[in-house]
Motif scaffolding. Structure first.
Motif, PDB file in Angstrom:
ATOM      1  N   ASN A 276       2.444-132.865 -42.466  1.00  0.00           N
ATOM      2  CA  ASN A 276       3.105-134.100 -42.693  1.00  0.00           C
ATOM      3  C   ASN A 276       3.342-135.070 -41.432  1.00  0.00           C
ATOM      4  OD1 ASN A 276       4.273-133.819 -45.223  1.00  0.00           O
ATOM      5  ND2 ASN A 276       5.920-132.367 -44.201  1.00  0.00           N
ATOM      6  N   LEU A 277       1.951-134.793 -40.656  1.00  0.00           N
ATOM      7  CA  LEU A 277       1.585-135.506 -39.339  1.00  0.00           C
ATOM      8  C   LEU A 277       1.509-136.995 -39.855  1.00  0.00           C
ATOM      9  CD1 LEU A 277      -0.785-133.321 -37.370  1.00  0.00           C
ATOM     10  CD2 LEU A 277       1.604-133.877 -36.916  1.00  0.00           C
ATOM     11  N   ALA A 278       1.787-137.875 -38.983  1.00  0.00           N
ATOM     12  CA  ALA A 278       1.875-139.314 -39.076  1.00  0.00           C
ATOM     13  C   ALA A 278       0.249-139.731 -39.217  1.00  0.00           C
ATOM     14  CB  ALA A 278       2.620-139.992 -38.040  1.00  0.00           C
ATOM     15  N   ALA A 279      -0.568-139.191 -38.498  1.00  0.00           N
ATOM     16  CA  ALA A 279      -1.942-139.350 -38.612  1.00  0.00           C
ATOM     17  C   ALA A 279      -2.526-138.025 -38.109  1.00  0.00           C
ATOM     18  CB  ALA A 279      -2.304-140.156 -37.121  1.00  0.00           C
ATOM     19  N   PRO A 280      -3.839-137.621 -38.677  1.00  0.00           N
ATOM     20  CA  PRO A 280      -4.358-136.440 -38.475  1.00  0.00           C
ATOM     21  C   PRO A 280      -4.748-136.081 -37.040  1.00  0.00           C
ATOM     22  CG  PRO A 280      -5.943-137.855 -39.548  1.00  0.00           C
ATOM     23  CD  PRO A 280      -4.550-138.866 -39.487  1.00  0.00           C
ATOM     24  N   GLY A 281      -5.027-137.171 -36.323  1.00  0.00           N
ATOM     25  CA  GLY A 281      -5.498-136.921 -34.768  1.00  0.00           C
ATOM     26  C   GLY A 281      -5.923-138.200 -34.308  1.00  0.00           C
ATOM     27  N   VAL A 282      -6.680-138.345 -33.256  1.00  0.00           N
ATOM     28  CA  VAL A 282      -7.261-139.674 -32.485  1.00  0.00           C
ATOM     29  C   VAL A 282      -8.778-139.526 -32.934  1.00  0.00           C
ATOM     30  CG1 VAL A 282      -7.668-140.987 -30.692  1.00  0.00           C
ATOM     31  CG2 VAL A 282      -5.243-140.072 -30.871  1.00  0.00           C
ATOM     32  N   TYR A 283      -9.399-140.478 -33.493  1.00  0.00           N
ATOM     33  CA  TYR A 283     -11.031-140.358 -33.829  1.00  0.00           C
ATOM     34  C   TYR A 283     -11.679-141.524 -33.159  1.00  0.00           C
ATOM     35  CZ  TYR A 283      -9.824-136.565 -36.967  1.00  0.00           C
ATOM     36  OH  TYR A 283      -9.335-135.259 -37.459  1.00  0.00           O
ATOM     37  N   PHE A 284     -12.777-141.492 -33.031  1.00  0.00           N
ATOM     38  CA  PHE A 284     -13.892-142.525 -32.309  1.00  0.00           C
ATOM     39  C   PHE A 284     -14.942-142.548 -33.344  1.00  0.00           C
ATOM     40  CE2 PHE A 284     -11.059-140.842 -29.474  1.00  0.00           C
ATOM     41  CZ  PHE A 284     -10.551-141.703 -28.777  1.00  0.00           C
ATOM     42  N   THR A 285     -15.654-143.837 -33.217  1.00  0.00           N
ATOM     43  CA  THR A 285     -16.992-143.918 -33.833  1.00  0.00           C
ATOM     44  C   THR A 285     -17.859-143.906 -32.392  1.00  0.00           C
ATOM     45  OG1 THR A 285     -16.007-145.356 -35.359  1.00  0.00           O
ATOM     46  CG2 THR A 285     -18.502-145.573 -34.872  1.00  0.00           C
ATOM     47  N   CYS A 286     -19.070-143.278 -32.515  1.00  0.00           N
ATOM     48  CA  CYS A 286     -20.062-143.403 -31.311  1.00  0.00           C
ATOM     49  C   CYS A 286     -20.821-144.758 -31.650  1.00  0.00           C
ATOM     50  CB  CYS A 286     -20.954-142.150 -31.585  1.00  0.00           C
ATOM     51  SG  CYS A 286     -22.382-142.286 -30.322  1.00  0.00           S
ATOM     52  N   PRO A 287     -20.830-145.709 -30.564  1.00  0.00           N
ATOM     53  CA  PRO A 287     -21.505-146.860 -30.865  1.00  0.00           C
ATOM     54  C   PRO A 287     -23.146-146.727 -30.799  1.00  0.00           C
ATOM     55  CG  PRO A 287     -20.884-146.271 -28.242  1.00  0.00           C
ATOM     56  CD  PRO A 287     -20.232-145.467 -29.169  1.00  0.00           C
ATOM     57  N   LEU A 288     -23.651-145.586 -30.469  1.00  0.00           N
ATOM     58  CA  LEU A 288     -24.960-145.334 -30.672  1.00  0.00           C
ATOM     59  C   LEU A 288     -25.485-144.962 -31.837  1.00  0.00           C
ATOM     60  CD1 LEU A 288     -25.834-143.838 -26.966  1.00  0.00           C
ATOM     61  CD2 LEU A 288     -25.692-146.229 -27.730  1.00  0.00           C
ATOM     62  N   THR A 289     -24.827-143.995 -32.331  1.00  0.00           N
ATOM     63  CA  THR A 289     -25.161-143.375 -33.743  1.00  0.00           C
ATOM     64  C   THR A 289     -24.391-143.780 -34.832  1.00  0.00           C
ATOM     65  OG1 THR A 289     -23.909-141.333 -33.188  1.00  0.00           O
ATOM     66  CG2 THR A 289     -25.947-141.230 -32.329  1.00  0.00           C
TER      67      THR A 289
ATOM     68  N   ARG B 273       3.785-147.189 -49.102  1.00  0.00           N
ATOM     69  CA  ARG B 273       5.162-147.734 -50.009  1.00  0.00           C
ATOM     70  C   ARG B 273       6.158-147.678 -49.108  1.00  0.00           C
ATOM     71  NH1 ARG B 273       2.754-143.817 -53.403  1.00  0.00           N
ATOM     72  NH2 ARG B 273       1.399-144.843 -54.893  1.00  0.00           N
ATOM     73  N   PRO B 274       6.999-148.596 -49.551  1.00  0.00           N
ATOM     74  CA  PRO B 274       8.518-148.553 -48.811  1.00  0.00           C
ATOM     75  C   PRO B 274       9.047-147.364 -48.781  1.00  0.00           C
ATOM     76  CG  PRO B 274       8.258-150.628 -50.281  1.00  0.00           C
ATOM     77  CD  PRO B 274       7.097-149.721 -50.437  1.00  0.00           C
ATOM     78  N   SER B 275       9.651-146.972 -47.587  1.00  0.00           N
ATOM     79  CA  SER B 275      10.189-145.575 -47.238  1.00  0.00           C
ATOM     80  C   SER B 275      11.350-145.680 -46.305  1.00  0.00           C
ATOM     81  CB  SER B 275       9.053-144.883 -46.867  1.00  0.00           C
ATOM     82  OG  SER B 275       9.685-143.429 -46.482  1.00  0.00           O
ATOM     83  N   PRO B 276      12.331-144.594 -46.544  1.00  0.00           N
ATOM     84  CA  PRO B 276      13.200-144.806 -45.430  1.00  0.00           C
ATOM     85  C   PRO B 276      12.978-143.945 -44.551  1.00  0.00           C
ATOM     86  CG  PRO B 276      13.758-143.202 -47.482  1.00  0.00           C
ATOM     87  CD  PRO B 276      12.447-144.010 -47.930  1.00  0.00           C
ATOM     88  N   MET B 277      11.879-143.268 -44.405  1.00  0.00           N
ATOM     89  CA  MET B 277      11.151-142.455 -43.261  1.00  0.00           C
ATOM     90  C   MET B 277      10.190-143.300 -42.327  1.00  0.00           C
ATOM     91  SD  MET B 277      10.410-139.357 -45.618  1.00  0.00           S
ATOM     92  CE  MET B 277       9.646-138.102 -44.213  1.00  0.00           C
ATOM     93  N   ALA B 278      10.215-144.486 -42.595  1.00  0.00           N
ATOM     94  CA  ALA B 278       9.470-145.554 -41.854  1.00  0.00           C
ATOM     95  C   ALA B 278       9.513-145.332 -40.208  1.00  0.00           C
ATOM     96  CB  ALA B 278       9.661-146.862 -42.430  1.00  0.00           C
ATOM     97  N   SER B 279      10.614-144.916 -39.915  1.00  0.00           N
ATOM     98  CA  SER B 279      10.786-144.814 -38.315  1.00  0.00           C
ATOM     99  C   SER B 279      10.456-143.572 -37.927  1.00  0.00           C
ATOM    100  CB  SER B 279      12.191-145.173 -37.873  1.00  0.00           C
ATOM    101  OG  SER B 279      13.238-144.530 -38.635  1.00  0.00           O
ATOM    102  N   GLN B 280      10.217-142.565 -38.591  1.00  0.00           N
ATOM    103  CA  GLN B 280      10.019-141.156 -38.077  1.00  0.00           C
ATOM    104  C   GLN B 280       8.446-141.090 -38.061  1.00  0.00           C
ATOM    105  OE1 GLN B 280      11.747-138.536 -41.006  1.00  0.00           O
ATOM    106  NE2 GLN B 280      13.601-139.769 -41.327  1.00  0.00           N
ATOM    107  N   PHE B 281       8.273-140.510 -36.874  1.00  0.00           N
ATOM    108  CA  PHE B 281       6.615-140.082 -36.403  1.00  0.00           C
ATOM    109  C   PHE B 281       6.560-138.635 -36.030  1.00  0.00           C
ATOM    110  CE2 PHE B 281       7.513-144.565 -36.055  1.00  0.00           C
ATOM    111  CZ  PHE B 281       6.184-145.192 -36.375  1.00  0.00           C
ATOM    112  N   ASP B 282       5.679-137.963 -36.852  1.00  0.00           N
ATOM    113  CA  ASP B 282       5.438-136.694 -36.428  1.00  0.00           C
ATOM    114  C   ASP B 282       4.088-136.556 -35.767  1.00  0.00           C
ATOM    115  OD1 ASP B 282       5.061-134.039 -35.619  1.00  0.00           O
ATOM    116  OD2 ASP B 282       5.279-133.389 -37.839  1.00  0.00           O
ATOM    117  N   LEU B 283       3.900-136.848 -34.509  1.00  0.00           N
ATOM    118  CA  LEU B 283       2.618-136.937 -33.870  1.00  0.00           C
ATOM    119  C   LEU B 283       1.915-135.793 -33.438  1.00  0.00           C
ATOM    120  CD1 LEU B 283       3.423-140.182 -31.758  1.00  0.00           C
ATOM    121  CD2 LEU B 283       2.433-140.183 -33.789  1.00  0.00           C
ATOM    122  N   PRO B 284       0.474-135.645 -33.773  1.00  0.00           N
ATOM    123  CA  PRO B 284      -0.379-134.727 -33.406  1.00  0.00           C
ATOM    124  C   PRO B 284      -0.758-134.843 -31.766  1.00  0.00           C
ATOM    125  CG  PRO B 284      -1.784-136.365 -34.132  1.00  0.00           C
ATOM    126  CD  PRO B 284      -0.223-136.851 -34.412  1.00  0.00           C
TER     127      PRO B 284
END
Length: 419
Positions: free
Chosen positions: A92-105, A255-266
């Motif tokens: 139930n994490l708000a996001a799976p993590g922090v990800y990046f794109t390599c600008p070279l590859t 979608r609209p949700s009453p949990m909009a202000s709840q953040f479970d961050l990694p």
């Protein structure tokens, strides 16, 4: 391109009826919004032309094979997919993590892969373009920017002397044990590779009034015969920039949700250990009111500065007029204007001015010098979207109105349930 979450919704939703092609805004409507749009456009940072480093990166991107590996598995970076977290209790994490794109590859990288994979990409380019690779190594591998600038300026001075005095042999030789060379250049990773790539060769030469020879860099005759190449390499070095991975916004629509202000961050969102992060989240809301009464102004300012340093990233949600939620990942030190641009890119009526409101109802400033952590929008925040009411009244008076659907249709196709 912003990252779209292509995960299938857990709940089966009925397909909306096929809409007629949307008509563009009328001339009257566009004129009504012109003044406000002009204000917005003036606040947007101007796009700059490509630098020498941009050209280098484009060339690298063409030559290196594209990679797209997340969690050690191979995948096509063009699919815009990010692996779900596998840890127990993290579904139930708000996001799976922090990800990046390599600008070279073009590879999608986890936070813990970022530096290693970029270094690997730079090193792999030495076989095809050692000058470009050594420039990127100098600017990327050395973290002290002041030391890099001093070293780069010194190398440029060496090359300027050769350009201005091509007949004088002394300028074509650089003593490696020279104090200036040792203090400013020898300490920089990539500097030796740059000298060798542009035509210098290490040579033992006799030194007057000294028994044994010493090591010098000596410019080859072939390189000396191409002064325009030396000048071009000097400019590339001076214009070089660190190669940095691009933060992936991970744009998602809920979608609209009453949990909009709840953040479970990694843990990726915190400059803290996992346990410290959990404790911080738990105590944060309890302590605010109590401490606000007991702290002096100096104490509050000191604590605010400490708070700002705790977070590198922030997860922001914007509640739209229809209740849907637009979510994205940002650097904590990014400017507020980045959020306005992010939201505008998702709007069907992207020509209309709008406002973003904080939880207290205060308008979020678009001041480009204001960062998210300076606004208290870290490590997460929920904001409310509002059309510019003055412009809407003018549009209604002109007999037009915005479409009822706020977001672009392609984003709504990937809408999810917030759980």
């Amino acid at each position: 391109m912003s990252l779209l979450r292509e995960k299938a919704p857990k709940e089966k939703t009925s397909q909306p009826a096929r809409q007629q092609p949307r008509q563009g805004p009328t001339n009257e409507a566009q004129m009504a919004a012109a003044a406000a749009l002009a204000r917005l456009e003036q606040k947007q940072p101007r796009a700059r032309g490509p630098t020498s480093q941009d050209l280098i990166r484009n060339q690298v991107r063409k030559e290196l094979p594209a990679e797209a590996s997340v969690s050690g598995s191979s995948q096509d970076s063009g699919t815009n997919m990010i692996a779900e977290p596998k840890e127990e209790g993290s579904t139930n994490l708000a996001a799976p993590g922090v990800y990046f794109t390599c600008p070279l590859t073009g590879a999608i990288l986890r936070k813990d892969q970022r530096d290693t994979r970029i270094k690997e990409a730079i090193l792999s380019h030495f076989s095809t373009d050692p000058v470009a690779a050594s420039i990127m190594k100098i600017h990327t591998f050395n973290k002290d920017r002041d030391r890099v600038k001093l070293g780069v300026d010194t190398i440029a001075k060496y090359l300027d002397n050769i350009h201005l005095h091509p007949e004088e042999e002394k300028y074509r030789k650089i003593k490696l044990q020279n104090k200036v060379f040792q203090e400013r250049i020898n300490c920089l990773e990539g500097a030796h590779e740059f000298f060798e790539a542009i035509g210098f060769q290490k040579t033992l030469l006799p030194v007057p009034d000294q028994e044994g020879p010493e090591e010098f860099y000596v410019l080859s005759e072939a390189a000396l015969a191409k002064p325009e190449s030396l000048e071009r390499h000097k400019e590339q070095l001076l214009c070089g920039e660190p190669v940095r991975a691009t933060l992936i916004r991970q744009r998602r629509v809920f979608r609209p949700s009453p949990m909009a202000s709840q953040f479970d961050l990694p843990p990726d969102f915190f400059n803290l250990t996992t346990e410290e992060a959990k404790r911080e989240q738990k105590l944060r809301s309890e302590a605010v009111e109590r401490l606000s009464m007991l702290r002096t102004k100096a104490m509050r300012e000191k604590e605010e500065q400490r708070e700002m340093r705790k977070y590198t990233y922030t997860l922001l949600r914007v509640r739209l007029p229809d209740g849907c939620l637009l979510q994205g990942t940002f650097y904590a030190r990014e400017r507020v204007a980045a959020l306005y641009s992010f939201v505008r890119e998702a709007l069907q009526n992207d020509w209309l001015p709008f406002e973003l409101l904080a939880s207290c109802g205060q308008k979020l400033s678009e001041d480009e010098n204001l960062a998210f952590n300076e606004c208290g929008l870290v490590p997460s925040a929920l904001l409310t979207f509002s059309w510019d009411m003055a412009v809407l009244e003018d549009i209604k008076a002109a007999g037009a109105k915005p479409d009822s659907s706020i977001l672009k249709p392609e984003l709504l196709l990937a809408i999810e349930k917030l759980s």
